[in-house]
Design an enzyme around this catalytic site. Structure first.
Site, PDB file in Angstrom:
ATOM      1  CD  GLN A 181      44.536  44.955  28.918  1.00  0.00           C
ATOM      2  OE1 GLN A 181      45.077  44.482  27.738  1.00  0.00           O
ATOM      3  NE2 GLN A 181      43.252  44.172  29.376  1.00  0.00           N
TER       4      GLN A 181
ATOM      5  NE  ARG B 170      44.206  46.499  37.421  1.00  0.00           N
ATOM      6  CZ  ARG B 170      44.541  45.361  38.006  1.00  0.00           C
ATOM      7  NH1 ARG B 170      43.770  44.931  38.664  1.00  0.00           N
ATOM      8  NH2 ARG B 170      45.956  45.096  38.135  1.00  0.00           N
TER       9      ARG B 170
ATOM     10  CG  ASP C 214      47.234  47.602  35.067  1.00  0.00           C
ATOM     11  OD1 ASP C 214      47.712  48.044  36.240  1.00  0.00           O
ATOM     12  OD2 ASP C 214      46.353  46.725  35.066  1.00  0.00           O
TER      13      ASP C 214
ATOM     14  CB  SER D 188      48.768  44.162  35.100  1.00  0.00           C
ATOM     15  OG  SER D 188      47.254  44.329  35.593  1.00  0.00           O
TER      16      SER D 188
ATOM     17  CE1 TYR E 243      40.198  44.731  39.351  1.00  0.00           C
ATOM     18  CE2 TYR E 243      38.134  45.739  38.489  1.00  0.00           C
ATOM     19  CZ  TYR E 243      39.391  45.755  38.506  1.00  0.00           C
ATOM     20  OH  TYR E 243      40.399  46.033  37.206  1.00  0.00           O
TER      21      TYR E 243
HETATM   22  P1  NAD Z   1      43.891  42.003  43.107  1.00  0.00           P
HETATM   23  O1  NAD Z   1      45.218  41.984  43.374  1.00  0.00           O
HETATM   24  O2  NAD Z   1      42.741  43.086  43.550  1.00  0.00           O
HETATM   25  O3  NAD Z   1      43.485  40.724  44.258  1.00  0.00           O
HETATM   26  C1  NAD Z   1      43.943  39.500  44.074  1.00  0.00           C
HETATM   27  C2  NAD Z   1      43.124  38.386  43.783  1.00  0.00           C
HETATM   28  O4  NAD Z   1      42.617  38.044  45.314  1.00  0.00           O
HETATM   29  C3  NAD Z   1      41.689  38.562  43.154  1.00  0.00           C
HETATM   30  O5  NAD Z   1      41.777  37.524  42.250  1.00  0.00           O
HETATM   31  C4  NAD Z   1      40.758  38.250  44.200  1.00  0.00           C
HETATM   32  O6  NAD Z   1      39.278  37.900  43.594  1.00  0.00           O
HETATM   33  C5  NAD Z   1      41.258  37.401  45.194  1.00  0.00           C
HETATM   34  N1  NAD Z   1      40.532  37.820  46.624  1.00  0.00           N
HETATM   35  C6  NAD Z   1      40.292  38.893  47.299  1.00  0.00           C
HETATM   36  N2  NAD Z   1      39.653  38.326  48.541  1.00  0.00           N
HETATM   37  C7  NAD Z   1      39.605  36.879  48.820  1.00  0.00           C
HETATM   38  C8  NAD Z   1      39.572  36.196  49.523  1.00  0.00           C
HETATM   39  N3  NAD Z   1      38.992  36.467  50.738  1.00  0.00           N
HETATM   40  N4  NAD Z   1      39.863  34.862  49.287  1.00  0.00           N
HETATM   41  C9  NAD Z   1      40.441  34.493  48.380  1.00  0.00           C
HETATM   42  N5  NAD Z   1      40.748  35.298  47.292  1.00  0.00           N
HETATM   43  C10 NAD Z   1      40.287  36.487  47.508  1.00  0.00           C
HETATM   44  O7  NAD Z   1      43.396  41.294  41.807  1.00  0.00           O
HETATM   45  P2  NAD Z   1      44.277  41.568  40.411  1.00  0.00           P
HETATM   46  O8  NAD Z   1      45.098  40.560  40.259  1.00  0.00           O
HETATM   47  O9  NAD Z   1      44.097  42.893  40.420  1.00  0.00           O
HETATM   48  O10 NAD Z   1      42.957  40.865  39.390  1.00  0.00           O
HETATM   49  C11 NAD Z   1      41.415  41.250  39.758  1.00  0.00           C
HETATM   50  C12 NAD Z   1      40.779  41.175  38.454  1.00  0.00           C
HETATM   51  O11 NAD Z   1      41.260  42.076  37.513  1.00  0.00           O
HETATM   52  C13 NAD Z   1      40.990  39.772  37.709  1.00  0.00           C
HETATM   53  O12 NAD Z   1      39.692  39.307  37.086  1.00  0.00           O
HETATM   54  C14 NAD Z   1      41.890  40.434  36.491  1.00  0.00           C
HETATM   55  O13 NAD Z   1      41.616  39.489  35.309  1.00  0.00           O
HETATM   56  C15 NAD Z   1      41.344  41.670  36.410  1.00  0.00           C
HETATM   57  N6  NAD Z   1      42.303  42.588  35.504  1.00  0.00           N
HETATM   58  C16 NAD Z   1      41.771  43.354  34.472  1.00  0.00           C
HETATM   59  C17 NAD Z   1      42.786  44.223  33.839  1.00  0.00           C
HETATM   60  C18 NAD Z   1      42.425  45.006  32.611  1.00  0.00           C
HETATM   61  O14 NAD Z   1      41.238  44.861  32.007  1.00  0.00           O
HETATM   62  N7  NAD Z   1      43.272  46.109  32.249  1.00  0.00           N
HETATM   63  C19 NAD Z   1      44.256  44.470  34.234  1.00  0.00           C
HETATM   64  C20 NAD Z   1      44.482  43.493  35.335  1.00  0.00           C
HETATM   65  C21 NAD Z   1      43.446  42.821  36.022  1.00  0.00           C
END
Ligand code: NAD
Length: 349
Positions: free
Chosen positions: A116, A111, A119, A122, A215
């Protein structure tokens, strides 16, 4: 260079990894594009569209496998790899290992900003978040927006979204667009501002323990107890709960207990997007929709494939951007640059 896109064989996999508009772009990179007959049918793309775009289609998979330098599938891996050229490249969603071929797992895309556009997690989570809300609205015997009519006022449906990552934020935005009253919860502090910017209420655990990372990590026992109480108090008032919580590399955390399900009103809906990773609700059955005490728990194992046409569009673009990395543009030949961070991380064998 020959690039093969195969047909999927999992009954719930409706997506395809190439769309016709990308054929010309692949040709520009120096590829001849081969598509297994029928690959796009479940995404509303017929063979004739691939042919019109300049690709070749064939139902003779054995022959296609012999010709291909790069093979792309989303989740199908049961090919006869003995037919495949030595050192051919196999690109698929999950980690796969087989002697004599180079396998790339797109779930492992790092990530970082440069990656991006490749990905798949996402691009697909975003659509899963959207579809989960549509599934909930469809199953519910209640409308989503508030309606004031001569026969009385109908209140807006209450949606709670657990986990405000990519899928959760899109679920919030979609539920808001449908007129629901939305609240959301996440363990990451950064999620608060994002949830509020979409017009939803952020539900917070009153604890000193903070999760300031990008994360989620596993929280302490004490935090989990507070979280359980908060969820218990909130869930019983909701019409819909959509769960998306994941911790990278781990089984999905169980956040909704049987007791909480029992506290919900008959007719309420839980949509567990984390079903395929074990589920956030302890009663979820992956791949099934069940009803317990009048509460429906929806655990589809492939939410993006339920909007296959658009999911394929963005998935295919992710694949194109990745394949582009594997081509030496001057020599017009395949080159695996093992120094490249994206290639290094996704090369599973
Ligand atoms: P994910 O699919 O790994 O998890 C989904 C969500 O569940 C996350 O927001 C996590 O904090 C939450 N979670 C985990 N345990 C929990 C609990 N016990 N109770 C409530 N919520 C809980 O997450 P994601 O969609 O992959 O996104 C994670 C992070 O990565 C975000 O900050 C997102 O902005 C970032 N991200 C960055 C990029 C990039 O830079 N290319 C791309 C995608 C996402």
């Amino acid at each position: 260079m020959k690039l093969l896109f195969t047909k999927e064989n999992n009954p719930t996999e409706n997506r395809v990894s190439i769309t016709p508009d990308l054929v010309a772009k692949y040709q520009k990179l120096g590829f001849e594009v081969l598509v297994e007959s029928g690959a796009g049918v479940k995404s509303s793309i017929g063979d004739s569209e691939y042919l019109k775009a300049g690709a070749s289609t064939s139902a003779d998979l054995s022959n296609l496998l012999k010709l291909a330098d790069i093979i792309v599938s989303i989740q199908r891996t049961d090919f006869d790899f003995s037919l495949v050229k030595k050192d051919a490249i196999f690109i698929t969603k999950e980690r796969f290992v087989r002697d004599g071929i180079n396998c790339f797992a797109l779930d492992l895309i790092p990530r970082i900003t440069r990656a991006q556009s490749m990905d798949i997690l996402s691009s697909q989570s975003n659509l899963a978040g959207y579809r989960a809300v549509i599934d909930a609205a469809y199953e519910m015997q209640k409308i989503t927006p508030m309606m004031m009519t001569a026969a009385g006022t109908i209140s807006a449906a209450k949606f709670m979204i657990i986990g405000a990552g990519v899928a959760g934020l899109q679920a919030i935005a979609t539920a808001k667009r449908l007129g629901a009253v939305v609240c959301a919860f996440d363990v990451r502090s950064a999620a608060k501002e994002q949830v509020q910017s979409l017009g939803a209420k952020f539900i917070e655990v009153k604890s000193e323990e903070k999760n300031d990372g990008v994360y989620a990590k596993e929280m302490s026992e004490e935090y989990r107890k507070l979280q359980q109480q908060l969820l218990k108090d909130t869930i019983k008032n909701q019409d819909v709960v959509i769960t998306t919580a994941l911790i990278p590399g781990k089984k999905a955390p169980i956040l909704i207990t049987e007791e909480m399900v029992g506290s919900m009103k008959p007719g309420s809906i839980i949509v567990d997007i984390a079903a395929v990773n074990g589920g956030n609700c302890e009663l979820t059955q992956a791949g099934k929709s069940i009803e317990i005490g009048g509460v429906k728990i929806i655990g589809h194992d492939n939410f993006p494939a339920r909007v296959a046409s658009d999911a394929s569009k963005v998935f295919a673009k992710n694949i194109f951007n990745f394949v582009d990395l594997l081509v030496d543009k001057e020599k017009k030949e395949i080159f695996i640059n093992r120094e490249d961070e994206i290639i290094k991380t996704t090369l599973s064998c």
